[in-house]
Design a protein around this motif. Sequence first.
Motif, short mmCIF file in Angstrom:
data_model
loop_
_atom_site.label_atom_id
_atom_site.label_comp_id
_atom_site.label_asym_id
_atom_site.label_seq_id
_atom_site.Cartn_x
_atom_site.Cartn_y
_atom_site.Cartn_z
N THR A 17 -0.29 12.22 7.46
CA THR A 17 -0.07 11.45 8.76
C THR A 17 -0.05 9.97 8.84
OG1 THR A 17 -2.56 11.40 9.18
CG2 THR A 17 -1.37 13.40 9.94
N LEU A 18 -0.88 9.20 7.97
CA LEU A 18 -0.62 7.78 8.00
C LEU A 18 -0.71 7.09 6.57
CD1 LEU A 18 -3.98 7.40 10.06
CD2 LEU A 18 -1.60 7.16 11.04
N GLY A 19 0.39 7.99 5.91
CA GLY A 19 0.41 7.53 4.45
C GLY A 19 1.42 6.15 4.57
N GLY A 20 2.21 6.15 5.51
CA GLY A 20 3.10 5.00 5.50
C GLY A 20 2.48 3.66 5.74
N LEU A 21 1.19 3.63 6.37
CA LEU A 21 0.40 2.65 6.64
C LEU A 21 -0.71 2.20 5.35
CD1 LEU A 21 -0.10 3.10 10.40
CD2 LEU A 21 1.62 1.76 9.13
N GLY A 22 -0.78 3.27 4.31
CA GLY A 22 -1.61 3.01 3.23
C GLY A 22 -2.95 3.56 3.47
N VAL A 23 -3.37 4.23 4.73
CA VAL A 23 -4.78 4.39 5.08
C VAL A 23 -5.36 5.23 3.91
CG1 VAL A 23 -6.06 5.67 6.84
CG2 VAL A 23 -4.24 4.16 7.51
N HIS A 24 -4.63 6.29 3.41
CA HIS A 24 -5.16 7.00 2.48
C HIS A 24 -5.75 6.07 1.22
CE1 HIS A 24 -1.04 6.57 1.42
NE2 HIS A 24 -1.02 7.15 -0.09
N ARG A 25 -4.92 5.10 0.81
CA ARG A 25 -5.27 4.30 -0.31
C ARG A 25 -6.29 3.60 -0.09
NH1 ARG A 25 -1.84 4.52 -4.67
NH2 ARG A 25 -2.79 2.75 -5.39
N PHE A 26 -6.76 2.89 1.25
CA PHE A 26 -7.60 2.39 1.46
C PHE A 26 -8.93 3.14 1.41
CE2 PHE A 26 -4.64 -0.41 3.94
CZ PHE A 26 -4.37 -1.26 2.93
N TYR A 27 -8.88 4.65 1.94
CA TYR A 27 -9.74 5.54 1.73
C TYR A 27 -10.32 5.83 0.50
CZ TYR A 27 -12.25 9.96 2.14
OH TYR A 27 -13.08 11.22 2.06
N LEU A 28 -9.34 5.84 -0.45
CA LEU A 28 -9.75 6.29 -1.88
C LEU A 28 -10.11 5.29 -2.66
CD1 LEU A 28 -6.87 8.86 -2.51
CD2 LEU A 28 -9.34 9.39 -2.18
N ARG A 29 -9.53 3.95 -2.63
CA ARG A 29 -9.43 2.90 -3.47
C ARG A 29 -10.19 1.58 -2.86
NH1 ARG A 29 -6.08 6.01 -5.94
NH2 ARG A 29 -4.85 5.51 -7.80
N GLY A 30 -10.47 1.86 -1.39
CA GLY A 30 -11.24 0.60 -0.86
C GLY A 30 -10.22 -0.34 -0.21
N PRO A 31 -10.77 -1.26 0.76
CA PRO A 31 -9.92 -1.94 1.43
C PRO A 31 -8.90 -3.34 0.82
CG PRO A 31 -11.97 -2.89 1.41
CD PRO A 31 -12.15 -1.75 0.69
N ALA A 40 0.85 -1.36 4.20
CA ALA A 40 0.59 -1.62 5.56
C ALA A 40 1.64 -3.10 5.70
CB ALA A 40 -0.70 -2.42 5.43
N ALA A 41 2.39 -3.66 4.65
CA ALA A 41 3.14 -4.86 4.81
C ALA A 41 4.60 -4.34 5.37
CB ALA A 41 3.28 -5.57 3.60
N SER A 42 4.75 -3.01 5.48
CA SER A 42 6.08 -2.45 5.75
C SER A 42 6.37 -2.94 7.37
CB SER A 42 6.08 -1.04 5.65
OG SER A 42 5.39 -0.14 6.25
N VAL A 43 5.14 -2.76 8.12
CA VAL A 43 5.17 -2.91 9.56
C VAL A 43 5.40 -4.20 9.76
CG1 VAL A 43 4.05 -2.87 11.70
CG2 VAL A 43 3.62 -1.00 9.92
N PRO A 44 4.90 -5.44 9.17
CA PRO A 44 5.49 -6.90 9.40
C PRO A 44 6.73 -6.90 8.84
CG PRO A 44 3.20 -6.80 8.45
CD PRO A 44 3.85 -5.57 8.51
N VAL A 45 7.32 -6.42 7.88
CA VAL A 45 8.54 -6.54 7.36
C VAL A 45 9.68 -5.96 8.21
CG1 VAL A 45 10.05 -5.84 5.41
CG2 VAL A 45 7.84 -6.61 4.86
#
Length: 138
Positions: A17-31, A40-45
Amino acid sequence: MPTIHKNKTFATFLALTLGGLGVHRFYLRGPFDKLGMLHAASVPVSGLVIGLAPDVHGFYQVLPVLISYVVGFLEALIVGLTPDEKFDASFNAGSGKTSASSWILAVLLVTTMLVGTTALIATMSRLNDLLYTSGSFG
């Protein structure tokens, strides 16, 4: 100090659902996960593309987010298809609990394949149309 147990099914759901924003990576590996921050940088780009080239086709303006989501779908498959023992060794080493995947994970993986392949094929088709025919087919 025991670590918090991370759920493989929830991580796969986040990647779907939110993989394009990297939420799963923050959940698994930390902030401070570098690849999560790249997602997450894809949105500002995309915002930069919109701001610097407002006349460009809208597809090119959202292309960084689309690519990030396609990679997120691939990561959802990788997380979901990882064996429970290997997942626990990587993310739940100090939690004292073990993962037990259920049928919900299988539904998430099938949904990920459906949505991910559709997004990938649609992105490739539209990019091909815009690059080689200047958008003649839509």
